[in-house]
Write a protein that holds these residues in place. Structure first.
Motif, mmCIF file in Angstrom:
data_model
loop_
_atom_site.group_PDB
_atom_site.id
_atom_site.type_symbol
_atom_site.label_atom_id
_atom_site.label_comp_id
_atom_site.label_asym_id
_atom_site.label_seq_id
_atom_site.Cartn_x
_atom_site.Cartn_y
_atom_site.Cartn_z
ATOM 1 N N PRO A 1 -2.029 -2.971 2.904
ATOM 2 C CA PRO A 1 -2.416 -2.517 1.560
ATOM 3 C C PRO A 1 -1.262 -1.805 0.837
ATOM 4 C CG PRO A 1 -4.023 -1.842 3.228
ATOM 5 C CD PRO A 1 -2.802 -2.303 3.951
ATOM 6 N N PRO A 2 -1.442 -1.484 -0.455
ATOM 7 C CA PRO A 2 -0.336 -0.989 -1.275
ATOM 8 C C PRO A 2 0.298 0.328 -0.838
ATOM 9 C CG PRO A 2 -2.090 -1.815 -2.669
ATOM 10 C CD PRO A 2 -2.619 -1.801 -1.269
ATOM 11 N N GLY B 1 -14.845 17.311 -2.982
ATOM 12 C CA GLY B 1 -15.123 16.661 -4.242
ATOM 13 C C GLY B 1 -14.142 15.549 -4.561
ATOM 14 N N ALA B 2 -13.681 15.510 -5.807
ATOM 15 C CA ALA B 2 -12.800 14.437 -6.253
ATOM 16 C C ALA B 2 -11.468 14.442 -5.519
ATOM 17 C CB ALA B 2 -12.573 14.547 -7.758
ATOM 18 N N ARG B 3 -10.948 15.612 -5.173
ATOM 19 C CA ARG B 3 -9.674 15.660 -4.425
ATOM 20 C C ARG B 3 -9.833 15.035 -3.055
ATOM 21 N NH1 ARG B 3 -7.885 21.764 -4.491
ATOM 22 N NH2 ARG B 3 -10.141 21.978 -4.288
ATOM 23 N N ARG B 4 -10.947 15.293 -2.409
ATOM 24 C CA ARG B 4 -11.195 14.646 -1.117
ATOM 25 C C ARG B 4 -11.275 13.133 -1.292
ATOM 26 N NH1 ARG B 4 -16.019 16.849 2.540
ATOM 27 N NH2 ARG B 4 -14.362 18.355 3.032
ATOM 28 N N GLY B 5 -11.986 12.691 -2.310
ATOM 29 C CA GLY B 5 -12.096 11.262 -2.556
ATOM 30 C C GLY B 5 -10.751 10.621 -2.843
ATOM 31 N N ALA B 6 -9.900 11.295 -3.622
ATOM 32 C CA ALA B 6 -8.585 10.735 -3.949
ATOM 33 C C ALA B 6 -7.732 10.577 -2.700
ATOM 34 C CB ALA B 6 -7.893 11.628 -4.976
ATOM 35 N N LEU B 7 -7.742 11.591 -1.837
ATOM 36 C CA LEU B 7 -6.958 11.500 -0.601
ATOM 37 C C LEU B 7 -7.485 10.401 0.312
ATOM 38 C CD1 LEU B 7 -6.414 15.302 0.126
ATOM 39 C CD2 LEU B 7 -4.608 13.619 -0.336
ATOM 40 N N LEU B 8 -8.808 10.284 0.396
ATOM 41 C CA LEU B 8 -9.376 9.214 1.214
ATOM 42 C C LEU B 8 -9.077 7.843 0.614
ATOM 43 C CD1 LEU B 8 -12.820 10.633 2.389
ATOM 44 C CD2 LEU B 8 -10.777 10.243 3.747
ATOM 45 N N ILE C 1 -7.296 4.861 2.614
ATOM 46 C CA ILE C 1 -7.842 3.505 2.711
ATOM 47 C C ILE C 1 -6.818 2.484 2.244
ATOM 48 C CG2 ILE C 1 -9.622 1.967 1.778
ATOM 49 C CD1 ILE C 1 -11.422 4.518 1.623
ATOM 50 N N ALA C 2 -6.023 2.853 1.239
ATOM 51 C CA ALA C 2 -5.004 1.945 0.729
ATOM 52 C C ALA C 2 -3.751 1.932 1.607
ATOM 53 C CB ALA C 2 -4.632 2.314 -0.702
ATOM 54 N N ALA C 3 -3.747 2.742 2.665
ATOM 55 C CA ALA C 3 -2.682 2.663 3.664
ATOM 56 C C ALA C 3 -3.112 1.794 4.837
ATOM 57 C CB ALA C 3 -2.304 4.067 4.161
ATOM 58 N N GLY D 1 -11.139 4.805 -7.529
ATOM 59 C CA GLY D 1 -10.126 4.871 -8.580
ATOM 60 C C GLY D 1 -8.712 4.826 -8.036
ATOM 61 N N VAL D 2 -8.461 5.557 -6.960
ATOM 62 C CA VAL D 2 -7.121 5.553 -6.367
ATOM 63 C C VAL D 2 -6.793 4.186 -5.790
ATOM 64 C CG1 VAL D 2 -5.745 6.473 -4.458
ATOM 65 C CG2 VAL D 2 -7.009 8.026 -5.935
ATOM 66 N N VAL D 3 -7.752 3.575 -5.087
ATOM 67 C CA VAL D 3 -7.512 2.239 -4.528
ATOM 68 C C VAL D 3 -7.196 1.246 -5.642
ATOM 69 C CG1 VAL D 3 -8.567 0.308 -3.302
ATOM 70 C CG2 VAL D 3 -8.903 2.641 -2.462
ATOM 71 N N ALA D 4 -7.968 1.291 -6.718
ATOM 72 C CA ALA D 4 -7.728 0.378 -7.840
ATOM 73 C C ALA D 4 -6.370 0.643 -8.481
ATOM 74 C CB ALA D 4 -8.839 0.522 -8.880
ATOM 75 N N LEU D 5 -6.017 1.914 -8.599
ATOM 76 C CA LEU D 5 -4.753 2.274 -9.244
ATOM 77 C C LEU D 5 -3.548 1.748 -8.470
ATOM 78 C CD1 LEU D 5 -3.401 3.896 -11.535
ATOM 79 C CD2 LEU D 5 -3.413 5.878 -9.998
ATOM 80 N N VAL D 6 -3.572 1.902 -7.148
ATOM 81 C CA VAL D 6 -2.403 1.473 -6.373
ATOM 82 C C VAL D 6 -2.349 -0.053 -6.210
ATOM 83 C CG1 VAL D 6 -2.208 3.657 -5.153
ATOM 84 C CG2 VAL D 6 -3.613 1.841 -4.175
ATOM 85 N N TYR D 7 -3.493 -0.710 -6.305
ATOM 86 C CA TYR D 7 -3.499 -2.171 -6.223
ATOM 87 C C TYR D 7 -3.063 -2.824 -7.541
ATOM 88 C CZ TYR D 7 -5.377 -3.594 -1.684
ATOM 89 O OH TYR D 7 -5.525 -3.873 -0.346
#
Length: 513
Positions: free
Chosen positions: A156-157, A244-251, A255-257, A295-301
């Motif tokens: 992944p990205p 919250g959102a910070r936890r989701g962003a890191l996860l 996932i994208a790793a 959102g993070v997964v979509a952003l890096v892809y």
């Protein structure tokens, strides 16, 4: 004091022996060209690890932390003393970094494509050899260290970004060593992160030895430099330091790793479906984590999607077919296939994992999200029974965060299966993961009995003071302070209203008189 000194000396001696065995394993203990020899060295490392990890729990915390850091660094140094011994994935990492540095998407072409011929380094594509090494293969007359050279990358990205970063800082002629050094840096950084999380949550910091000294870490994360460690570090940061959102962003970044950290999402939302909570609160908490992750997964892809389109999936569909994870395939799910028809094994595994996730969402402890994450991730690995032991690096880290220690047998089972597959031992897949499952079940029963007997210790926190402003109690303390402030505010407002009402009444009486 004499007893403490003896325990410290024993822990140090066992750790020194473990480092020596790790160094001998990567230099003398064989590779996948000689798997029988490798298996004995791995077994010795695991035995020494068990002894050292048990002994260090009886050493004073400050001394133990120093030993954990020193031992983790020493094991990394031992793993750096030889080229990769059991996996050739690292060569793909180096190639993907080089391709990206040339401005080409790693998803666009496989390594043997003529469009990339100008990028072929001699160390990745050796010339004038018989192409007979365990990590060499020949495709269309080209000899290479890269596995599956006729297929595009699978990673992944965020993993691809890591490969590009390592390539950018690597000196000319560095070959495999920069990736191994990067793996060592990730391993030590994860050790430090775990120590900080355990301190923050008032857990016993000596438990971090279960990560720092686990043989899977120097062999898989350093010597073979598997990118899984990037996802592990991000997951530890997400579950241990964020909400919250910070936890989701890191996860999402984890996932994208490597896709496996997606299994920790139910743990990140532990208890969100607990009885008595309002639907609005549930929705808000779940959305804050899930939307940030997606959102993070979509952003890096997105950048790769623009250049490669649907090819960004890379070799993932082919990998699932190759490894036997497609519906109706019998390459995996060894434990379920003992009791179910082969065609039912995959769907049954999916249902059991979903039920485990539901249990964590409904009954999980939000103050210890690593417990729920470990339950779902470990269950998934037991049911899927993969042959790649580095997948269990995430399990090892979640155990070090405070999860039940018996889950380490999943990593041990993966190691046995990975090496034994080269020896063609019949039934080893079901036997290895069956013993791991039995150990986990025994641990659950013992722990349930201990709770019934009044043992309420959590996460091995014995021996450390835990003030109300820290970690597990911190959440409750913050909620209590918020309640006190709100109550005080309401009281002030009520008094003000009563005072105003009294003054109005007094004025009315005066006018009446």
């Amino acid at each position: 004091m004499a007893g403490v000194g003896v325990r410290t000396l024993c822990a140090t001696a066992l750790l020194a022996a473990l480092v020596a065995v790790a160094a001998a394993t990567v230099r003398l203990g064989g590779d996948l060209g000689h798997p029988a020899a490798l298996l004995y060295w791995y077994a010795a490392a695991w035995v020494l690890f068990a002894g050292a990890a048990w002994t260090v729990q009886r050493v004073p915390v400050r001394t133990a932390v120093a030993l954990i850091l020193a031992g983790g660094i020493a094991l990394c140094a031992a793993a750096l003393s030889a080229p990769p011994r059991t996996s050739d994935d690292m060569y793909r990492y180096a190639w993907d970094g080089r391709v990206q540095a040339a401005g080409i998407s790693p998803y666009a072409y496989p390594p043997d494509a003529p469009q990339l011929a100008r990028l072929r380094d001699p160390w990745l594509f050796p010339a004038g050899t018989a192409c007979r090494g365990w990590d060499l293969r020949s495709v269309a007359g080209v000899c290479t260290h890269i596995n599956r050279p006729s297929e595009p990358t699978i990673y992944p990205p965020v993993a691809e970004g890591w490969f590009l970063l390592v390539h950018a800082v690597s000196p000319a002629g560095g070959r495999h060593k920069p990736l191994q050094l990067a793996g060592a840096a990730l391993s030590v950084a994860t050790t430090v992160a775990l120590l900080l999380v355990r301190r923050r949550t008032c857990g016993d910091m000596r438990r971090v030895a279960l990560w720092a000294w686990c043989p899977a870490v120097p062999f898989a994360a350093v010597n073979d430099a598997h990118v899984d460690t990037v996802g592990v570090l991000l997951t530890v940061a997400a579950l241990g330091t964020a909400a919250g959102a910070r936890r989701g962003a890191l996860l999402g970044a984890a996932i994208a790793a490597k896709l496996l950290p997606a299994l920790t999402l139910p743990g990140a939302l532990s208890g969100v479906l607990a009885p008595g909570r309002s639907p609005r609160t549930r929705l808000r908490e779940a959305a804050s984590v899930l939307l940030a992750a997606v959102g993070v997964v979509a952003l890096v892809y997105f950048p790769y999607l623009l250049t490669s389109g649907s090819a960004v999936l890379g070799y993932l569909p082919g990998y699932l077919r190759e490894e036997g994870y497609e519906p109706g395939d019998v390459g995996r799910f060894a434990l379920l296939r003992l009791v179910l028809p082969d065609a039912w094994a995959g769907p049954a595994a999916a249902v059991l994992i979903a039920l485990t996730a539901w249990y964590v969402l409904r009954h999980g402890d939000p103050e210890r999200p690593w417990h729920g994450s470990l339950l779902v991730t470990g269950t998934a690995l037991l049911l899927a029974s993969p042959a790649y032991y580095w997948y269990a690096l995430l399990v090892v880290a979640l155990v070090a965060m405070g999860g039940p220690g018996e889950w380490l047998t999943v990593a041990a089972a993966g190691t046995v299966l990975y090496v034994a597959n080269e020896l063609h031992w019949p039934g080893v897949q079901a036997a290895a993961y069956g013993m791991a499952a039995a150990t986990v079940l025994a641990g659950v029963l013992v722990r349930a009995r201990a709770r019934g007997g009044g043992d309420r210790r959590r996460d091995g926190a014995g021996g450390q003071a835990c003030g109300p402003h820290r970690a597990r109690g911190g959440h409750r303390w913050r909620r209590l302070k918020t309640t006190i402030r709100r109550t005080a505010k309401r009281t002030t407002v009520t008094r003000a209203k009563l005072g105003a009402s009294t003054r109005v009444s007094a004025a009315g009486e005066a006018v009446g008189r």
